[in-house]
Write a protein that holds these residues in place. Structure first.
Motif, PDB file in Angstrom:
ATOM      1  N   ALA A  64      12.028   5.234   9.458  1.00 13.64           N
ATOM      2  CA  ALA A  64      11.769   6.442  10.247  1.00 13.64           C
ATOM      3  C   ALA A  64      10.903   6.119  11.461  1.00 13.64           C
ATOM      4  CB  ALA A  64      11.109   7.509   9.381  1.00 13.64           C
ATOM      5  N   HIS A  65       9.948   5.192  11.304  1.00 18.60           N
ATOM      6  CA  HIS A  65       9.166   4.757  12.470  1.00 18.60           C
ATOM      7  C   HIS A  65      10.099   4.136  13.501  1.00 18.60           C
ATOM      8  CE1 HIS A  65       4.963   5.517  11.565  1.00 18.60           C
ATOM      9  NE2 HIS A  65       5.120   5.024  10.345  1.00 18.60           N
ATOM     10  N   CYS A  66      11.066   3.351  13.045  1.00 17.57           N
ATOM     11  CA  CYS A  66      12.010   2.716  13.973  1.00 17.57           C
ATOM     12  C   CYS A  66      12.867   3.754  14.696  1.00 17.57           C
ATOM     13  CB  CYS A  66      12.918   1.750  13.215  1.00 17.57           C
ATOM     14  SG  CYS A  66      12.070   0.301  12.558  1.00 17.57           S
ATOM     15  N   ARG A  81      -2.607   8.281  15.237  1.00 18.82           N
ATOM     16  CA  ARG A  81      -1.948   7.687  14.067  1.00 18.82           C
ATOM     17  C   ARG A  81      -1.423   8.772  13.138  1.00 18.82           C
ATOM     18  NH1 ARG A  81      -4.405   2.164  11.668  1.00 18.82           N
ATOM     19  NH2 ARG A  81      -4.869   1.212  13.647  1.00 18.82           N
ATOM     20  N   GLN A  82      -2.262   9.775  12.899  1.00 22.98           N
ATOM     21  CA  GLN A  82      -1.872  10.870  12.012  1.00 22.98           C
ATOM     22  C   GLN A  82      -0.629  11.585  12.556  1.00 22.98           C
ATOM     23  OE1 GLN A  82      -4.973  13.805  11.459  1.00 22.98           O
ATOM     24  NE2 GLN A  82      -4.170  14.383   9.459  1.00 22.98           N
ATOM     25  N   ARG A  87       5.291  12.442  12.285  1.00 22.05           N
ATOM     26  CA  ARG A  87       6.625  12.439  12.904  1.00 22.05           C
ATOM     27  C   ARG A  87       7.611  11.590  12.103  1.00 22.05           C
ATOM     28  NH1 ARG A  87       5.061  11.313  19.035  1.00 22.05           N
ATOM     29  NH2 ARG A  87       3.621  13.038  19.244  1.00 22.05           N
ATOM     30  N   ALA A  88       7.148  10.439  11.637  1.00 25.57           N
ATOM     31  CA  ALA A  88       8.016   9.577  10.823  1.00 25.57           C
ATOM     32  C   ALA A  88       8.366  10.274   9.504  1.00 25.57           C
ATOM     33  CB  ALA A  88       7.331   8.235  10.562  1.00 25.57           C
ATOM     34  N   TYR A 132       5.207  19.150   1.366  1.00 24.81           N
ATOM     35  CA  TYR A 132       4.318  19.764   2.358  1.00 24.81           C
ATOM     36  C   TYR A 132       5.091  20.046   3.652  1.00 24.81           C
ATOM     37  CZ  TYR A 132       0.750  20.678   5.755  1.00 24.81           C
ATOM     38  OH  TYR A 132       0.024  21.276   6.745  1.00 24.81           O
ATOM     39  N   ILE A 133       5.879  19.089   4.098  1.00 21.78           N
ATOM     40  CA  ILE A 133       6.630  19.259   5.341  1.00 21.78           C
ATOM     41  C   ILE A 133       7.636  20.406   5.217  1.00 21.78           C
ATOM     42  CG2 ILE A 133       8.341  18.167   6.856  1.00 21.78           C
ATOM     43  CD1 ILE A 133       6.762  15.500   6.265  1.00 21.78           C
TER      44      ILE A 133
END
Length: 141
Positions: A64-66, A81-82, A87-88, A132-133
């Motif tokens: 997901a970071h990619c 960072r948070q 987002r990832a 949570y999301i």
């Protein structure tokens, strides 16, 4: 959601370099980065992660970071960072462990957070994050 082998294939088909390798000189068990040629690379130390759920969670999160381009380094502020981590994780929630998948699982009789984690083969902590999301639910402990 797919198993680790299928997920690994998806990651590599996307053009991301995936290496299962010991990360001897790092406290990290997995990380992702953007290379000079703009491709993404993910390194995973399976021995540090120990379980399939931990490996799958790491692969989902790092991929997901990619996909989202949400990389950071040691100089990135904690607040940024948070945001990048969120987002990832949101990408995983929207594309890999969708709200509709969770509802479908609940209709099959799954009610406990650990049951959802087992169902999706991810860690309980990551399942809490996904909940949570999707539902803005927080869990004690």
């Amino acid at each position: 959601m797919t198993d680790i082998e299928e997920l690994s294939d998806i990651i590599e088909q996307n053009g991301t370099i995936l290496a299962f390798t010991p990360l001897k000189h790092s406290k990290l068990a997995a990380f992702s980065c953007r290379l000079k040629d703009e491709r993404c690379a993910i390194a995973v130390d399976e021995k540090k992660l120990e379980t399939n759920a931990n490996v799958k969670t790491a692969l989902l999160h790092e991929f997901a970071h990619c996909i989202t381009g949400t990389f950071y380094n040691e100089y990135t502020s904690p607040q940024m960072r948070q945001k990048l981590e969120y987002r990832a994780d949101k990408h995983v929630a929207e594309n890999d462990i969708k709200k509709s998948d969770i509802i479908r699982a609940s209709r099959s009789g799954i009610t406990e957070i650990w049951e959802f984690a087992e169902y999706f083969n991810i860690t309980v902590e990551y399942m809490k994050r996904i909940f949570y999301i999707h539902f803005r639910m927080e869990f004690l402990s």
